[in-house]
Design an enzyme around this catalytic site. Structure first.
Site, mmCIF file in Angstrom:
data_model
loop_
_atom_site.group_PDB
_atom_site.id
_atom_site.type_symbol
_atom_site.label_atom_id
_atom_site.label_comp_id
_atom_site.label_asym_id
_atom_site.label_seq_id
_atom_site.Cartn_x
_atom_site.Cartn_y
_atom_site.Cartn_z
ATOM 1 N N GLY A 53 0.839 -1.200 0.060
ATOM 2 C CA GLY A 53 -0.092 0.139 -0.049
ATOM 3 C C GLY A 53 0.882 1.355 -0.048
ATOM 4 O O GLY A 53 2.043 1.377 -0.179
ATOM 5 N N ASN A 54 0.182 2.566 0.264
ATOM 6 C CA ASN A 54 1.287 3.458 0.461
ATOM 7 C C ASN A 54 0.334 4.630 1.623
ATOM 8 O O ASN A 54 -0.485 4.267 2.087
ATOM 9 C CB ASN A 54 1.409 4.251 -0.824
ATOM 10 C CG ASN A 54 -0.050 4.566 -1.483
ATOM 11 O OD1 ASN A 54 -0.894 5.445 -0.957
ATOM 12 N ND2 ASN A 54 -0.440 4.086 -2.558
ATOM 13 N N HIS A 55 0.921 5.696 1.658
ATOM 14 C CA HIS A 55 0.757 6.748 2.781
ATOM 15 C C HIS A 55 -0.680 7.388 2.445
ATOM 16 O O HIS A 55 -0.976 8.382 3.066
ATOM 17 C CB HIS A 55 1.722 7.408 3.374
ATOM 18 C CG HIS A 55 3.081 6.844 3.599
ATOM 19 N ND1 HIS A 55 2.993 5.875 4.765
ATOM 20 C CD2 HIS A 55 4.310 6.453 2.957
ATOM 21 C CE1 HIS A 55 4.241 5.307 4.882
ATOM 22 N NE2 HIS A 55 4.836 5.698 4.133
#
Ligand code: PMT
Length: 403
Positions: free
Chosen positions: A212-214
């Site tokens: 995923g990412n932020h």
């Protein structure tokens, strides 16, 4: 203000006495005023004063203990064109910021679909406290209009910032609100369909882990809110986020993966006049999604990744001449150069650039610093701003581009 229905919420601070003057001004200007008091506020001003001046019964409790009559917070909120809370104490502010509703005023605030304007009043140290600042910022981001407290002599005898704005000043803000509301017909996106992607995507490695990412979704949600404010019908497809939004003109679709976001896009893009792709989509996903948790071993683990669909590029390939397509570019270096490539390769009309090199820009936070480049080579640089302001800059730029 003639015929406007104003609900006046009074919370328990010494500035409550000024509300009597505010009611007189509003009544003189032709408004219909109803008062809701917190129980504490009746220690500072008598309900009889307020009911006499407003010419309406004052509501304090959810129900009348003598008659069993019910003060319906939902009906109050539906009745009002505007909710004004003056004075707003630190306590009521704090409750509003978290959605607490253990009195009639707070329950009415939560039921309000229209605008709420507040006029804080408290002692200078309370007003300066980081908690107060944070709570004011929170309710502002929820759409509440805050009339800042003024400087001067306070009830404690101290001198400083914290005095409630004068009734004349509050009345002026109320007038301004109604006059700008009358300009509602200049909503620039009335009857336009806007398609927005937001948030991250999660690509499962196994039932426990993902790539995923932020991204928090904040940027995309603020764009959606601003488009709704401008009268658009919005389809917002979002990856996993804690944010929520509801509006009669909003279709909110939650997805997890890039493939799911692509499917929603394929169904909805053709109906859109404008597409704004702010999602941080994972470019790759694990080739094999393992159905059981991968056990730790002494060996290194290699996960083969395959390319995800480029959703924005797909929309660019399937763009009708009258559709406007806006992409984002998030970079750590060579921002302009990489963005120009994305603008051309993905057949975009505009690209919103943000760089992780800029402090306060990009993921998660409440601010962003953007530049917007269009396919006519026009570049606009913006300062670091709050995400709601950035969203407004983006939509104004799109509207100007299409005019
Ligand atoms: O959500 P927040 O925490 O508020 O953070 C906002 C943000 C930083 C996520 C946002 O401002 C932002 O920059 N979004 C784009 C992030 C990104 O993935 O940029 P990119 O340069 O990798 O992608 C370029 C464009 O292609 C983007 O419009 C992206 O949505 C789109 N894309 C990318 C890959 C892919 N497989 N499909 C896509 O549609």
């Amino acid at each position: 203000m003639l015929g406007k229905r104003i609900l006046l919420g009074i919370s328990g601070g010494i500035a409550a006495y000024k509300v009597a003057y505010l009611i007189r001004i509003l009544k003189k200007k032709g408004a219909d005023v109803k008062c809701i008091m917190t129980p504490a506020s009746s220690d500072f001003i008598s309900p009889l004063v307020l009911s006499t001046l407003s010419n309406n019964p004052v509501q304090i409790e959810f129900w009348d203990r003598k008659t069993g009559g019910w003060n319906n917070h939902v009906e109050n909120a539906l009745w009002a064109d505007l909710f004004v809370i003056a004075p707003l104490t630190a306590n009521t502010l704090s409750a509003m910021s978290v959605g607490a509703c253990d009195n009639l005023l707070l329950a009415t605030y939560l039921s309000m679909k229209g605008k709420t304007i507040v006029a804080p009043a408290m002692d200078l140290d309370m007003y300066a406290h980081p908690t107060t600042k944070r709570n004011l910022a929170l309710i502002k981001s929820d759409g509440v209009l805050v009339i800042p407290a003024e400087s001067g002599e306070l009830a404690s005898g101290l001198d400083g910032e914290g005095r409630m704005a004068e009734p004349e000043g509050i009345a002026k803000e109320i007038e301004l609100f109604f006059s700008s509301e009358e300009n509602i017909h200049i909503q620039k996106l009335k009857n336009k369909q806007v398609f927005i992607t937001a948030g991250p995507t999660y690509e499962a490695i196994d039932p426990v882990r993902f790539i995923g990412n932020h991204s928090s979704g904040k940027m995309g949600f603020e764009i959606a809110k601003e488009a709704l404010n401008q009268g658009a019908n919005v389809c917002l497809v979002t990856g996993p986020t804690i944010l929520s939004l509801s509006h009669p003109n909003l279709q909110l679709i939650s997805v997890k993966t890039a493939k799911e976001m692509q499917e929603v896009t394929e169904l909805n893009w053709k109906h859109a006049d404008i597409g704004i792709f702010s999602a941080a989509v994972a470019d790759y996903r694990p080739k094999n999604e393992v159905t059981e948790k991968i056990k730790k071993s002494d060996e290194n683990l290699v996960i083969e990744l395959v390319k995800n669909p480029d959703i924005l590029a797909w929309a660019g390939q399937n763009k009708l001449p009258e559709q406007i397509l806006v992409g984002f570019a998030l970079e750590t270096n060579n921002l302009l150069e990489n963005s120009v490539k994305k603008l051309e390769n993905k057949n975009l009309n505009l690209i919103v650039m943000n760089s992780l090199q800029d402090k306060g820009a990009g993921f998660s936070g409440d601010t962003n610093k953007i530049s917007i480049l269009d396919d006519r080579n026009k570049l606009i640089n913006f300062e670091l701003k709050s995400k709601p302001e950035v969203a407004s800059d983006i939509l104004v730029t799109i509207i100007n581009y299409s005019c």
